[in-house]
Design a protein around this motif. Structure first.
Motif, PDB file in Angstrom:
ATOM      1  N   VAL A 177       0.479   8.647  -6.643  1.00  0.00           N
ATOM      2  CA  VAL A 177      -0.337   8.091  -5.577  1.00  0.00           C
ATOM      3  C   VAL A 177      -1.486   8.832  -5.079  1.00  0.00           C
ATOM      4  N   THR A 178      -1.080  10.076  -4.927  1.00  0.00           N
ATOM      5  CA  THR A 178      -2.192  11.046  -4.577  1.00  0.00           C
ATOM      6  C   THR A 178      -3.210  11.287  -5.644  1.00  0.00           C
TER       7      THR A 178
ATOM      8  N   ARG B 279      -1.804   1.959  -5.561  1.00  0.00           N
ATOM      9  CA  ARG B 279      -1.964   1.506  -4.285  1.00  0.00           C
ATOM     10  C   ARG B 279      -0.996   0.418  -4.136  1.00  0.00           C
TER      11      ARG B 279
ATOM     12  N   ARG C  87       0.192   4.201   0.156  1.00  0.00           N
ATOM     13  CA  ARG C  87      -0.044   5.276   0.971  1.00  0.00           C
ATOM     14  C   ARG C  87       0.749   5.289   2.270  1.00  0.00           C
ATOM     15  N   GLU C  88       0.992   3.784   2.571  1.00  0.00           N
ATOM     16  CA  GLU C  88       1.629   3.729   4.039  1.00  0.00           C
ATOM     17  C   GLU C  88       3.118   3.442   4.008  1.00  0.00           C
TER      18      GLU C  88
ATOM     19  N   ASN D 273      -3.610   7.059  -9.308  1.00  0.00           N
ATOM     20  CA  ASN D 273      -3.749   6.346  -7.864  1.00  0.00           C
ATOM     21  C   ASN D 273      -3.470   4.916  -7.397  1.00  0.00           C
TER      22      ASN D 273
ATOM     23  N   ASP E 279       4.166   7.992  -0.277  1.00  0.00           N
ATOM     24  CA  ASP E 279       2.877   8.378   0.290  1.00  0.00           C
ATOM     25  C   ASP E 279       2.551   9.709  -0.185  1.00  0.00           C
TER      26      ASP E 279
ATOM     27  N   ASP F  95       0.887  -0.969   0.113  1.00  0.00           N
ATOM     28  CA  ASP F  95      -0.037   0.071   0.321  1.00  0.00           C
ATOM     29  C   ASP F  95       1.082   1.390  -0.141  1.00  0.00           C
TER      30      ASP F  95
ATOM     31  N   THR G 146      -5.030  -0.241  -8.333  1.00  0.00           N
ATOM     32  CA  THR G 146      -5.369   0.823  -7.511  1.00  0.00           C
ATOM     33  C   THR G 146      -6.187   0.388  -5.996  1.00  0.00           C
ATOM     34  N   LYS G 147      -5.788  -0.835  -5.987  1.00  0.00           N
ATOM     35  CA  LYS G 147      -6.548  -1.344  -4.475  1.00  0.00           C
ATOM     36  C   LYS G 147      -5.259  -1.763  -3.914  1.00  0.00           C
ATOM     37  N   PRO G 148      -4.940  -1.522  -2.577  1.00  0.00           N
ATOM     38  CA  PRO G 148      -3.949  -2.041  -1.886  1.00  0.00           C
ATOM     39  C   PRO G 148      -4.125  -3.665  -1.713  1.00  0.00           C
TER      40      PRO G 148
END
Length: 509
Positions: A117-118, A124, A106-107, A122, A112, A104, A147-149
Motif C-alpha cells: 500500500v505504501t 488502494r 489507506r483507511e 500502491n 494502512d 481504500d 490504484t485508486k480508492p
C-alpha cells in the motif's frame, strides 16, 4: 497428514472449515493440486483477464496463499509472480464466506502500513472472492486491485461476476487435482500389477503391433539369466536351433492374421540347460483406431513334457511288445502248419486275421498321431479281423464322417472294445452272427448305431454298474470325457444295440 481428496465444490456463502484453517492442513491440501504446472495456465489467464475487464480494474490475480508466500498462478497488470505472505490481502479474503472488499486500504487498519500500500503497486482498492477446497480448506482468492480508492466498492453485477469467476477457478483447480489423483491411482494400480506380474512363476511379455517386445517381467531375467532382448531376433537366439524356425514361422503367421499363438519349444535357461516351455499369446481388441498389441506368457512345461515323452516311450514299448506277440503267434502258426499241409488254407486265413488285429492295434495306442482321417476308413481297418473272408459279417453304412487325429484314438478304443466283446459274447462269437454299423453325420452331432444280430441273447448288466469291467469304464470315459458325447445301450433278443451321439466339432478335432 495426507487428506482424503474431496473433489466436490465447497458450498457457496459458507466460510472455510475451522479444522482446515491450520497451516499443516492447508499445506497438505495445496500440495495435491500440483500448482507448479498451473502457473500461467491459459484458462486461468482468461479468467483474470475477464475479471479485470468486468471490474474495470488494472490488476487481477489468482492468488494461492502458502506458508511463506502468496503465489500468483495467473495475473493481469502485474509482473511479479509472488509476494511475501505477511503482506497478503488474499490471506484475509480466503477466510471469508463472501467476497472481501476494501474500498481504500489507506483507511483500513489491517493494511494502512502494508508495503504493497505504501509502495509498489500502491494498492488502494481490493476485492477478493475466496477459493475454498472441497474439504473446506482456504486456499487463496480471485482478486481485482486498483490504484485508486473506490468508496462505492463493486456493483452487484461485478460482485456476482467475481463469485462466478472464483467458482470457475476452483473448477479448474479441481480438474487438475482430479487428474493428479487419477494419475496417482493409475500409477499405484500399475505398480501393484507389475508387482503381481513379477511374482508370477511364468515369463510375461507384451509386444507392439510389429511384434517388437516392449515389456518383460522380472521372471524373464531370473529364468534365462540375460537382460530382456530388444528385438525378436535377440529373443530367438535363446530358442533351441531345432525349434527356432517353426516358432518364427508360427509367430509371423499370428502377427499377420491377428491371431493368438500356443506353441512348445526349448528355451535356454540361466543354468545353461534347455527346458521345454509353452508360449501363449493373445491379441488385444482395440478396434480400428488403435494398433493391435499382443500379451503372452511363457510357462515352464519341461517336467510335463518329459513325463509325456516317458509315457509315450512306455506306450511305444508296450505296443512294440504286443506287436511282437502277434508276430510270434503268426510265426508259430506258420511253422506248425508246415507239418500239416492239409491245414495250410486254415493257417493262412488265421494268420491274415492276426495281421489284421495287429493293424487294428495301431489305432488304440495312446500316443500322438493316431492314423485315420475318416470314420469309414477307421472302421474298415478295425473290423478287418472280423469280416471273415467277405461273407458280410460286418456291414458298414454308406457315406462317411471326417475325424481328426485327437478323436481317432478314443473312437478306435470304443469300437475295438465293442468288437472284442462281440467276438467273446455277442454276434461275432457265432458263425451266423452279424454286426451293422450305421452312421449319419449330416446334423450337429454324429449319430452312430452299432447293431448286433443273429447272436446269443445279450445279458443285461446290473443297474448299479457292478458288472462293468475295466474296458466298459474306459469306453465310458472315452465317450463322455474325451468326445463330450453320449452312449445308450439297448438289449434286444437277437443282439445288443449301442447308440452314440457325438458332437461333430469334437470328432473332427
Amino acid at each position: 497428514m495426507t487428506q482424503t481428496p474431496d473433489l466436490h465444490p465447497w458450498p457457496e456463502g459458507v466460510p472455510p472449515a475451522a479444522a482446515m484453517c491450520g497451516e499443516e492442513a492447508r499445506a497438505s491440501i495445496i500440495a495435491q493440486y500440483g500448482l507448479d504446472s498451473l502457473e500461467d495456465d491459459e484458462e486461468l489467464r482468461q479468467i483474470v483477464g475477464f475479471a479485470a475487464r468486468l471490474c474495470n480494474a488494472p490488476i487481477a490475480l489468482v492468488s494461492l496463499v502458502e506458508k511463506e508466500r502468496q503465489r500468483f498462478l495467473a495475473r493481469e497488470g502485474l509482473s511479479e509472480t509472488e509476494t511475501p505472505r505477511p503482506t497478503s490481502f488474499c490471506a484475509h479474503a480466503m477466510l471469508q464466506a463472501q467476497p472481501m472488499v476494501v474500498p481504500d486500504a489507506r483507511e483500513d487498519s489491517r493494511f494502512d502500513d502494508n508495503p504493497l500500500v505504501t509502495g509498489h503497486p500502491n494498492i488502494r482498492f481490493y476485492a477478493g472472492a475466496p477459493l475454498i477446497s472441497g474439504e473446506g480448506a482456504p486456499l487463496g482468492s480471485l482478486c481485482v486491485i486498483d490504484t485508486k480508492p473506490r468508496p462505492g466498492g463493486l456493483s452487484a453485477l461485478q460482485t456476482e461476476g467475481l463469485r462466478v469467476l472464483a467458482a470457475a477457478v476452483m473448477r479448474r483447480l479441481r480438474h487438475r487435482r482430479e487428474s493428479l489423483v487419477s494419475a496417482q491411482n493409475v500409477a499405484k494400480s500399475e505398480k501393484q500389477l507389475r508387482t503381481l506380474i513379477d511374482s508370477l512363476p511364468h515369463i510375461a511379455f507384451a509386444t507392439d503391433a510389429d511384434g517388437r517386445l516392449d515389456y518383460l517381467n522380472a521372471r524373464f531375467n531370473e529364468a534365462t539369466g540375460v537382460a530382456p532382448p530388444g528385438t525378436w531376433d535377440e529373443w530367438l537366439k535363446l530358442v533351441h536351433e531345432d525349434d527356432r524356425e517353426v516358432l518364427a514361422r508360427k509367430w509371423a503367421a499370428a502377427l499377420k492374421d491377428g491371431a493368438g499363438l500356443t506353441h512348445e519349444f526349448r528355451l535356454h535357461m540361466a543354468d545353461d540347460n534347455w527346458r521345454w516351455v509353452e508360449v501363449n499369446t493373445r491379441p488385444t481388441e482395440n478396434g480400428d483406431e488403435e494398433p493391435r498389441r499382443w500379451f503372452g506368457t511363457v510357462t515352464d512345461r519341461d517336467d510335463h513334457h518329459r513325463h509325456l515323452q516317458s509315457r509315450e516311450m512306455l506306450a511305444n514299448e508296450l505296443s512294440h511288445r504286443i506287436k511282437n506277440i502277434f508276430a510270434v503267434v503268426s510265426g508259430l502258426i506258420a511253422m506248425r502248419s508246415r507239418r500239416y499241409p492239409e491245414m495250410k488254407e486254415f493257417a493262412d486265413d488265421l494268420n491274415g486275421t492276426i495281421r489284421a488285429l495287429g493293424r487294428a492295434h495301431d489305432f488304440v495306442r495312446p500316443v500322438a498321431g493316431a492314423k485315420g482321417d475318416s470314420l469309414s476308413g477307421l472302421l474298415k481297418e478295425l473290423m478287418a479281423p472280423y469280416f471273415g473272408g467277405g461273407d458280410d459279417r460286418v456291414i458298414l453304412s454308406e457315406g462317411d464322417c471326417a475325424i481328426g487325429p485327437r478323436s481317432a484314438t478314443p473312437l478306435a478304443l470304443i469300437f475295438h472294445e465293442l468288437a472284442t466283446n462281440s467276438a467273446k459274447y455277442g454276434s461275432l462269437s457265432v458263425d451266423e452272427g452279424k454286426v451293422r454299423i450305421h452312421f449319419d453325420c449330416d446334423g450337429d452331432d454324429a449319430e452312430i448305431v452299432w447293431r448286433e444280430q443273429g447272436g446269443p441273447a445279450p445279458q443285461r448288466p446290473a443297474d448299479d454298474g457292478s458288472n462293468a469291467g475295466f474296458g466298459s469304464r474306459l469306453v465310458k470315459m472315452a465317450v463322455e470325457g474325451q468326445l463330450n458325447g453320449r452312449m445308450d445301450h439297448f438289449w434286444h433278443d437277437d443282439g445288443l444295440e449301442v447308440r452314440l451321439n457325438l458332437p461333430l466339432p469334437t470328432i473332427a478335432n
